[in-house]
Design a protein around this motif. Structure first.
Motif, PDB file in Angstrom:
ATOM      1  N   PRO A 128      -2.257  47.936 102.052  1.00 11.18           N
ATOM      2  CA  PRO A 128      -1.222  48.729 101.386  1.00 11.18           C
ATOM      3  C   PRO A 128      -1.649  50.189 101.266  1.00 11.18           C
ATOM      4  N   ALA A 129      -0.689  51.051 101.123  1.00  7.91           N
ATOM      5  CA  ALA A 129      -0.985  52.475 100.981  1.00  7.91           C
ATOM      6  C   ALA A 129      -1.855  52.703  99.754  1.00  7.91           C
ATOM      7  N   ALA A 130      -2.783  53.628  99.884  1.00  9.34           N
ATOM      8  CA  ALA A 130      -3.688  53.926  98.763  1.00  9.34           C
ATOM      9  C   ALA A 130      -2.901  54.496  97.594  1.00  9.34           C
ATOM     10  N   GLY A 131      -3.272  54.073  96.396  1.00  6.59           N
ATOM     11  CA  GLY A 131      -2.624  54.600  95.201  1.00  6.59           C
ATOM     12  C   GLY A 131      -3.197  55.951  94.805  1.00  6.59           C
ATOM     13  N   ASP A 132      -2.665  56.512  93.768  1.00  2.17           N
ATOM     14  CA  ASP A 132      -3.103  57.812  93.262  1.00  2.17           C
ATOM     15  C   ASP A 132      -3.883  57.587  91.967  1.00  2.17           C
ATOM     16  N   THR A 133      -5.218  57.706  92.053  1.00  4.72           N
ATOM     17  CA  THR A 133      -6.061  57.476  90.872  1.00  4.72           C
ATOM     18  C   THR A 133      -6.482  58.774  90.200  1.00  4.72           C
ATOM     19  N   SER A 134      -5.881  59.891  90.598  1.00  3.26           N
ATOM     20  CA  SER A 134      -6.319  61.176  90.053  1.00  3.26           C
ATOM     21  C   SER A 134      -6.107  61.273  88.546  1.00  3.26           C
ATOM     22  N   TRP A 135      -5.166  60.462  87.996  1.00  2.00           N
ATOM     23  CA  TRP A 135      -4.925  60.493  86.554  1.00  2.00           C
ATOM     24  C   TRP A 135      -6.169  60.097  85.754  1.00  2.00           C
ATOM     25  N   GLN A 136      -7.085  59.328  86.420  1.00  3.07           N
ATOM     26  CA  GLN A 136      -8.256  58.848  85.694  1.00  3.07           C
ATOM     27  C   GLN A 136      -9.199  59.984  85.302  1.00  3.07           C
ATOM     28  N   GLU A 137      -9.185  61.089  86.048  1.00  7.26           N
ATOM     29  CA  GLU A 137     -10.050  62.211  85.693  1.00  7.26           C
ATOM     30  C   GLU A 137      -9.744  62.712  84.291  1.00  7.26           C
ATOM     31  N   VAL A 138      -8.462  62.718  83.941  1.00  2.00           N
ATOM     32  CA  VAL A 138      -8.068  63.148  82.599  1.00  2.00           C
ATOM     33  C   VAL A 138      -8.442  62.088  81.573  1.00  2.00           C
ATOM     34  N   ALA A 139      -8.126  60.820  81.890  1.00  4.07           N
ATOM     35  CA  ALA A 139      -8.371  59.734  80.933  1.00  4.07           C
ATOM     36  C   ALA A 139      -9.847  59.572  80.624  1.00  4.07           C
ATOM     37  N   LEU A 140     -10.706  59.750  81.627  1.00  4.53           N
ATOM     38  CA  LEU A 140     -12.140  59.560  81.420  1.00  4.53           C
ATOM     39  C   LEU A 140     -12.819  60.763  80.776  1.00  4.53           C
ATOM     40  N   SER A 141     -12.158  61.906  80.786  1.00  9.23           N
ATOM     41  CA  SER A 141     -12.792  63.127  80.291  1.00  9.23           C
ATOM     42  C   SER A 141     -12.170  63.687  79.032  1.00  9.23           C
ATOM     43  N   ALA A 142     -10.979  63.240  78.672  1.00 10.39           N
ATOM     44  CA  ALA A 142     -10.301  63.831  77.530  1.00 10.39           C
ATOM     45  C   ALA A 142     -11.141  63.719  76.265  1.00 10.39           C
ATOM     46  N   ASP A 143     -11.285  64.824  75.566  1.00  9.80           N
ATOM     47  CA  ASP A 143     -12.034  64.878  74.308  1.00  9.80           C
ATOM     48  C   ASP A 143     -13.479  64.412  74.457  1.00  9.80           C
ATOM     49  N   GLY A 144     -14.018  64.506  75.665  1.00  6.59           N
ATOM     50  CA  GLY A 144     -15.385  64.044  75.887  1.00  6.59           C
ATOM     51  C   GLY A 144     -16.420  64.798  75.092  1.00  6.59           C
ATOM     52  N   ALA A 145     -16.128  66.055  74.778  1.00 11.14           N
ATOM     53  CA  ALA A 145     -17.112  66.859  74.039  1.00 11.14           C
ATOM     54  C   ALA A 145     -17.359  66.310  72.646  1.00 11.14           C
TER      55      ALA A 145
END
Length: 478
Positions: free
Chosen positions: A75-92
């Motif tokens: 199947p066509a590859a999905g778009d996982t770019s949203w994870q960059e935000v989810a994994l980094s939000a408020d990380g500080a």
């Protein structure tokens, strides 16, 4: 040739030949492949299993191996770019980092490319492992009554008793928990003893895997320098005062990477300083069973001389057996034991009972003391071979201490040497070495290399590996 490289090479040759056969067509029998490629039946079986796992081959018991029919289009590859935000939000604001640097651990776990001599390995070379004894123990264990049932969460009583006796002193089976390898025991200990954001005192240099555990738990490693007699008490006292730390992690016996043994005069001082600071000492007794033939009597674990529950002791069977035989013990006295037990239960439930039964079968068999005697002799020979080769071929690399236990040597490089460049040059020359930087929690005082003599085939490979390292040094140092 290593078995794993033989498997990889055969799998690649069979992969290239698959187009000779129609889809669904039968491949030559295992016997034909053994004779044609001059490999063992086990190598053929593993190579076919690898191709089957890739979906290129289908194996049918009693019928043989067949070329697989093509799979449906992916199947066509999905778009996982949203994870960059989810994994980094408020990380500080995170007390415990969600991103963990495992590079210091992976360097000793990753297999080097075929033809590269493995001076960076952290485990015994397969022929040094007690494979027959392990296989026999596992076979016997599987037939024990109740072997496949649920074990006590603390571990089998008989195995806890064995570990308690091996630690010595007044340690009892009731004060021992069975854990899934030394790394798991250290992880449980640090999580139990210090909250996120707290400082933890560590030897400098020290085992990178422990630094990774501490940082993954949100702890702040604070280095305390080590010399030839182990951790330095005066600097340890300064570190306790300056940080208010409530945990020290140390390896009193054949420390990784220096090989130092905590001197008799310092043992009581370390325990006294920790007790006065209201701190625990996590004792990582990781290579007691890899003592060399010429070591003489070993000092007891710190836990054996600790009536007050200062020491949380971690020891394992893994280093002396196989990287896959992950059976270890966590020993502690007092209320902390219940916290350790609770964290382990939540994390892993328990160590699989067949593995615990196999450990009992192994350590209770005549093969176990024979194996320990054999590796004690072999490790001494390998250590001496590597030491002689280094002094002959690379006299400019300082070897301040030759240990009487463990599986590696710790070298100081000449001033100004770029250890990253040397590590890369060594790999190009055909030898994998471990750079010293990951062993320091702060800026290192000098460049170093750690060389393992346990993960190679034997003395000839050690000598050749040092020759290749000399070529790399000539390239980098001139």
């Amino acid at each position: 040739m290593h078995e794993r490289s033989s498997v990889a090479e055969l799998a690649e040759r069979l992969r290239r030949e698959l187009d000779r056969y129609p889809q669904g067509g039968k491949l030559p029998s295992s016997r034909v492949l053994v004779e044609r490629f001059r490999v063992s039946p086990v190598t053929v079986s593993r190579a076919l299993a690898q191709l089957a796992a890739e979906g290129l081959v289908v194996t049918r018991p009693g019928a043989g191996a067949f070329r697989a029919r093509p799979r449906a289009a992916a199947p066509a590859a999905g778009d996982t770019s949203w994870q960059e935000v989810a994994l980094s939000a408020d990380g500080a604001a995170d007390l415990v980092p969600r991103s963990v640097d495992a590079s210091g651990v992976l360097v000793s776990l990753a297999a080097p490319p075929p033809g590269v001599i493995e001076f960076n390995g952290g485990y015994l070379h397969p022929p040094l492992q007690p494979e027959r004894a392990l296989a026999a123990a596992l076979s016997r264990a599987g037939r024990r009554p109740g072997a496949w049932g649920r074990p006590p969460v603390e571990g089998l009583a008989e195995l806890r008793e064995w570990f308690a006796r091996s630690i010595g002193g007044a340690v009892t089976a009731a004060e021992v928990l069975i854990t899934a390898g030394g790394q798991a025991g250290l992880t449980t200990a640090l999580r139990a003893l210090a909250p996120p954001g707290a400082p933890v005192l560590v030897e400098s240099p020290t085992y990178p895997g422990m630094l990774a555990i501490a940082r993954a738990a949100g702890l702040r490693p604070v280095p305390v320098p080590v010399d030839a007699d182990g951790v330095r008490p005066a600097l340890l006292a300064d570190a306790f005062r300056a940080t208010g730390a409530r945990v020290l992690v140390c390896q009193p016996l054949f420390q990784n990477p220096t090989g130092a043994v905590l001197a008799a005069g310092r043992r009581g001082e370390v325990l006294r300083l920790a007790r006065e600071a209201g701190a625990f000492v996590v004792e990582d007794d990781f290579v007691r069973r890899l003592v060399h033939e010429d070591a003489g009597p070993l000092p007891r674990p710190l836990a054996a001389d600790d009536p007050d529950g200062v020491v949380v002791h971690v020891c394992s069977l893994t280093k002396a057996t196989s990287p896959s035989f992950r059976v270890s013990a966590l020993a502690a006295r007092g209320p902390v034991l219940e916290r350790l037990r609770a964290i382990q239960v939540v994390d892993t439930f328990f160590v699989p009972r067949p593995l615990q039964e196999a450990a009992l079968e192994l350590v209770g068999s005549p093969a176990w003391p024979r194996h320990l005697r054999a590796i004690a002799a072999e490790l001494r020979t390998r250590r001496d071979t590597m030491t002689a080769a280094l002094r002959r071929e690379l006299p400019d690399l300082a070897l301040p201490h030759v240990p009487a236990g463990g599986y590696h040597l710790w070298l100081r490089l000449p001033d100004g040497c770029d250890e990253a460049a040397l590590t890369a040059a060594a790999l190009r020359a055909g030898v994998a070495v471990t750079p010293g930087r990951p062993y320091f929690s702060a800026e290192p005082p000098a460049a170093h290399l750690r060389l393992s003599f346990a993960a190679v085939a034997g003395g000839g490979e050690i000598t050749e590996g040092v020759r290749r390292l000399r070529a790399a040094c000539e390239e980098v140092l001139g």
